[in-house]
Design a protein around this motif. Structure first.
Motif, PDB file in Angstrom:
ATOM      1  N   HIS A 173      26.127  54.914  -6.913  1.00 59.23           N
ATOM      2  CA  HIS A 173      26.305  54.274  -6.038  1.00 59.23           C
ATOM      3  C   HIS A 173      26.652  53.363  -5.653  1.00 59.23           C
ATOM      4  O   HIS A 173      28.221  53.614  -5.741  1.00 59.23           O
ATOM      5  CB  HIS A 173      24.903  52.291  -5.863  1.00 59.23           C
ATOM      6  N   ILE A 174      26.715  53.600  -3.594  1.00 54.75           N
ATOM      7  CA  ILE A 174      27.480  52.676  -2.723  1.00 54.75           C
ATOM      8  C   ILE A 174      26.864  51.284  -2.847  1.00 54.75           C
ATOM      9  O   ILE A 174      26.082  51.479  -2.332  1.00 54.75           O
ATOM     10  CB  ILE A 174      28.224  53.502  -1.432  1.00 54.75           C
ATOM     11  N   ALA A 175      27.473  50.888  -2.325  1.00 55.00           N
ATOM     12  CA  ALA A 175      27.201  49.312  -1.634  1.00 55.00           C
ATOM     13  C   ALA A 175      27.746  49.142  -0.236  1.00 55.00           C
ATOM     14  O   ALA A 175      29.022  48.924  -0.194  1.00 55.00           O
ATOM     15  CB  ALA A 175      27.713  48.383  -2.304  1.00 55.00           C
ATOM     16  N   LEU A 176      26.501  48.869   0.192  1.00 54.43           N
ATOM     17  CA  LEU A 176      27.027  47.670   1.860  1.00 54.43           C
ATOM     18  C   LEU A 176      26.337  45.992   1.168  1.00 54.43           C
ATOM     19  O   LEU A 176      24.953  45.475   0.927  1.00 54.43           O
ATOM     20  CB  LEU A 176      25.642  48.177   2.866  1.00 54.43           C
ATOM     21  N   ILE A 177      27.069  45.408   2.231  1.00 59.15           N
ATOM     22  CA  ILE A 177      26.836  43.776   2.329  1.00 59.15           C
ATOM     23  C   ILE A 177      25.405  43.458   3.253  1.00 59.15           C
ATOM     24  O   ILE A 177      26.119  44.056   4.459  1.00 59.15           O
ATOM     25  CB  ILE A 177      28.224  42.031   2.580  1.00 59.15           C
TER      26      ILE A 177
ATOM     27  N   MET B 181      12.068  54.827   1.253  1.00 55.08           N
ATOM     28  CA  MET B 181      13.468  54.552   0.306  1.00 55.08           C
ATOM     29  C   MET B 181      12.309  53.458  -0.027  1.00 55.08           C
ATOM     30  O   MET B 181      12.701  52.531  -0.170  1.00 55.08           O
ATOM     31  CB  MET B 181      14.447  53.911   1.041  1.00 55.08           C
ATOM     32  N   LYS B 182      12.586  53.374  -1.781  1.00 52.50           N
ATOM     33  CA  LYS B 182      12.014  52.548  -2.447  1.00 52.50           C
ATOM     34  C   LYS B 182      13.119  51.237  -3.667  1.00 52.50           C
ATOM     35  O   LYS B 182      13.824  52.070  -3.472  1.00 52.50           O
ATOM     36  CB  LYS B 182      11.379  53.154  -3.928  1.00 52.50           C
ATOM     37  N   GLN B 183      12.338  50.655  -3.607  1.00 53.34           N
ATOM     38  CA  GLN B 183      13.484  49.554  -4.353  1.00 53.34           C
ATOM     39  C   GLN B 183      12.998  49.923  -6.111  1.00 53.34           C
ATOM     40  O   GLN B 183      12.303  49.445  -6.703  1.00 53.34           O
ATOM     41  CB  GLN B 183      13.368  48.328  -4.368  1.00 53.34           C
ATOM     42  N   VAL B 184      14.333  50.445  -6.046  1.00 54.55           N
ATOM     43  CA  VAL B 184      14.646  50.771  -7.930  1.00 54.55           C
ATOM     44  C   VAL B 184      15.031  49.712  -8.601  1.00 54.55           C
ATOM     45  O   VAL B 184      14.291  49.287  -9.703  1.00 54.55           O
ATOM     46  CB  VAL B 184      15.109  51.754  -8.480  1.00 54.55           C
ATOM     47  N   GLN B 185      15.196  49.000  -8.062  1.00 58.58           N
ATOM     48  CA  GLN B 185      16.139  47.632  -9.288  1.00 58.58           C
ATOM     49  C   GLN B 185      16.744  46.303  -8.480  1.00 58.58           C
ATOM     50  O   GLN B 185      16.910  46.267  -6.864  1.00 58.58           O
ATOM     51  CB  GLN B 185      16.828  47.975 -10.226  1.00 58.58           C
ATOM     52  N   LYS B 186      15.927  45.315  -8.477  1.00 56.61           N
ATOM     53  CA  LYS B 186      16.333  44.215  -8.254  1.00 56.61           C
ATOM     54  C   LYS B 186      17.208  43.287  -9.377  1.00 56.61           C
ATOM     55  O   LYS B 186      15.716  42.475 -10.466  1.00 56.61           O
ATOM     56  CB  LYS B 186      15.344  43.556  -6.669  1.00 56.61           C
ATOM     57  N   GLY B 187      17.982  42.190  -9.034  1.00 57.08           N
ATOM     58  CA  GLY B 187      18.645  41.347  -9.061  1.00 57.08           C
ATOM     59  C   GLY B 187      19.031  39.894  -8.849  1.00 57.08           C
ATOM     60  O   GLY B 187      19.608  40.421  -7.582  1.00 57.08           O
ATOM     61  N   GLU B 188      19.848  38.525  -9.171  1.00 59.94           N
ATOM     62  CA  GLU B 188      20.060  37.677  -9.427  1.00 59.94           C
ATOM     63  C   GLU B 188      21.786  38.004 -10.000  1.00 59.94           C
ATOM     64  O   GLU B 188      21.949  37.691 -10.742  1.00 59.94           O
ATOM     65  CB  GLU B 188      19.699  36.954  -8.957  1.00 59.94           C
ATOM     66  N   TYR B 189      22.738  37.292  -8.468  1.00 61.70           N
ATOM     67  CA  TYR B 189      23.903  37.596 -10.083  1.00 61.70           C
ATOM     68  C   TYR B 189      24.419  35.232  -8.645  1.00 61.70           C
ATOM     69  O   TYR B 189      23.783  35.081  -8.017  1.00 61.70           O
ATOM     70  CB  TYR B 189      25.117  38.065  -9.450  1.00 61.70           C
TER      71      TYR B 189
ATOM     72  N   TYR C 262      18.867  47.797  -5.568  1.00 64.31           N
ATOM     73  CA  TYR C 262      19.861  49.067  -5.321  1.00 64.31           C
ATOM     74  C   TYR C 262      18.126  49.670  -4.953  1.00 64.31           C
ATOM     75  O   TYR C 262      17.106  50.163  -5.202  1.00 64.31           O
ATOM     76  CB  TYR C 262      19.514  49.855  -6.909  1.00 64.31           C
ATOM     77  N   MET C 263      18.285  50.623  -3.961  1.00 60.78           N
ATOM     78  CA  MET C 263      17.424  51.742  -3.128  1.00 60.78           C
ATOM     79  C   MET C 263      17.409  53.115  -3.288  1.00 60.78           C
ATOM     80  O   MET C 263      18.474  53.563  -2.872  1.00 60.78           O
ATOM     81  CB  MET C 263      17.029  51.051  -1.660  1.00 60.78           C
ATOM     82  N   ASP C 264      16.446  53.653  -3.618  1.00 59.95           N
ATOM     83  CA  ASP C 264      16.458  55.613  -3.784  1.00 59.95           C
ATOM     84  C   ASP C 264      16.116  56.319  -3.142  1.00 59.95           C
ATOM     85  O   ASP C 264      15.749  56.543  -2.153  1.00 59.95           O
ATOM     86  CB  ASP C 264      15.147  55.401  -4.906  1.00 59.95           C
ATOM     87  N   THR C 265      17.848  55.594  -2.290  1.00 62.70           N
ATOM     88  CA  THR C 265      18.205  56.925  -1.236  1.00 62.70           C
ATOM     89  C   THR C 265      18.403  58.007  -1.741  1.00 62.70           C
ATOM     90  O   THR C 265      18.741  58.950  -0.332  1.00 62.70           O
ATOM     91  CB  THR C 265      19.130  55.723   0.035  1.00 62.70           C
TER      92      THR C 265
ATOM     93  N   MET D 248      22.766  56.530  -4.307  1.00 59.47           N
ATOM     94  CA  MET D 248      21.762  55.451  -4.331  1.00 59.47           C
ATOM     95  C   MET D 248      22.620  54.311  -3.270  1.00 59.47           C
ATOM     96  O   MET D 248      23.197  54.317  -3.736  1.00 59.47           O
ATOM     97  CB  MET D 248      21.708  55.456  -5.284  1.00 59.47           C
ATOM     98  N   LEU D 249      22.189  53.141  -2.688  1.00 58.23           N
ATOM     99  CA  LEU D 249      22.212  52.701  -2.130  1.00 58.23           C
ATOM    100  C   LEU D 249      22.463  51.621  -2.825  1.00 58.23           C
ATOM    101  O   LEU D 249      21.233  50.978  -3.291  1.00 58.23           O
ATOM    102  CB  LEU D 249      22.217  52.613  -0.380  1.00 58.23           C
ATOM    103  N   GLU D 250      22.770  50.260  -3.020  1.00 57.95           N
ATOM    104  CA  GLU D 250      23.345  48.786  -3.061  1.00 57.95           C
ATOM    105  C   GLU D 250      23.439  48.099  -2.344  1.00 57.95           C
ATOM    106  O   GLU D 250      23.951  48.105  -1.797  1.00 57.95           O
ATOM    107  CB  GLU D 250      24.174  48.725  -4.478  1.00 57.95           C
ATOM    108  N   LEU D 251      22.063  47.307  -1.936  1.00 57.63           N
ATOM    109  CA  LEU D 251      21.972  46.123  -0.558  1.00 57.63           C
ATOM    110  C   LEU D 251      22.174  45.193  -1.885  1.00 57.63           C
ATOM    111  O   LEU D 251      22.174  44.290  -3.072  1.00 57.63           O
ATOM    112  CB  LEU D 251      21.026  46.211  -0.060  1.00 57.63           C
ATOM    113  N   LEU D 252      23.732  44.171  -0.856  1.00 60.61           N
ATOM    114  CA  LEU D 252      24.068  42.891  -1.758  1.00 60.61           C
ATOM    115  C   LEU D 252      23.777  41.819  -0.424  1.00 60.61           C
ATOM    116  O   LEU D 252      24.338  42.128   0.554  1.00 60.61           O
ATOM    117  CB  LEU D 252      25.730  43.291  -2.041  1.00 60.61           C
TER     118      LEU D 252
END
Lengths: 154, 154
Positions: free
Chosen positions: B100-104, B120-128, B135-138, B145-149
């Motif tokens: 993936h590549i991620a964007l804040i 664009m479906k949400q594939v996985q999510k979680g907390e840190y 993670y979004m299926d782009t 794949m894009l990861e939103l942070l």
């Protein structure tokens, strides 16, 4: 910005390169999604100018390229033609997606020699207006291919 | 730095995530090649804290993570455990390499809803600690794949 250590004298990733089947469609998708102007794609130089070598053999290969500024790095879309290249080979073998990450270096010959001494083979090289590139097979060690970019002093 | 346009309100790539089988070995390879200190890897939070959901189902999945500063973005190495996750699925299906590549971003719920409206479906999510990811299926549109942070205000 550039740290003077390690094999390349830098660890700044300046580009992510993605292989695509249809550069027009994917450029439009990026432009729409990120609210950016759709850049015009262009062909890499012809063989006489690019002097492309793939696996040590000269190749007629060209690709359509389009660039997006994504913050501090470029996203490069690559649609290769049918001639032999790392682009065509990777696209046929693995489908669309990330092909390489690139770093701007100085002293191409020296850096390539250093990397080949570590068992990282030069896969492809070529010239572009104002500089040259080399794709190095770093997949086994780094799990991604590196592209070295050397720009002529302006 | 952040442009306020497009679907996410930003186009700054802040991270490239790579899946690996052996985070210890690949961390060492990066450290050696780039002349960097080898970072300590760490486990993602346990399920009760991470509240991980993969394909809409809660999952015990965890991963070992290690981060390298590569200029203006982070390179993230990810060694997933055997529980169901986008990490494990992608590693099993495609082998090691870029995941993936991620964007804040700001406003996770709103951004996820906006993207799901575009198919664009949400594939996985979680907390840190200090934030959350999705993670979004782009892949179909953007070929990665894009990861939103989203980080909590500090």
């Amino acid at each position: 910005m550039t740290t003077q250590k390690g094999t390349l004298g830098t660890n700044t990733i300046t580009q992510i390169g993605l292989l695509v089947h249809d550069i027009e469609a994917v450029s439009q998708a990026y432009a729409d999604f990120f609210g950016l102007e759709k850049p015009e794609w262009f062909w890499t130089d012809t063989a006489d100018q690019a002097q492309t070598e793939f696996n040590g053999q000269s190749s007629e290969a060209r690709a359509k390229l389009a660039f997006f500024d994504m913050g501090s790095l470029q996203l490069e879309l690559i649609e290769p033609d049918r001639h032999p290249s790392t682009w065509r080979e990777h696209l046929d073998a693995h489908g669309e997606g990330v092909h390489h990450i690139a770093l701007i270096i100085e002293g191409m010959k020296e850096k390539v020699t250093l990397m080949e001494g570590k068992g990282m083979k030069q896969v492809q090289k070529g010239e572009y207006t104002g500089g040259r590139y080399a794709y190095m097979d770093t997949f086994q060690e780094l799990k991604v291919m590196l592209e070295l970019l050397e720009n002529d002093p302006s």
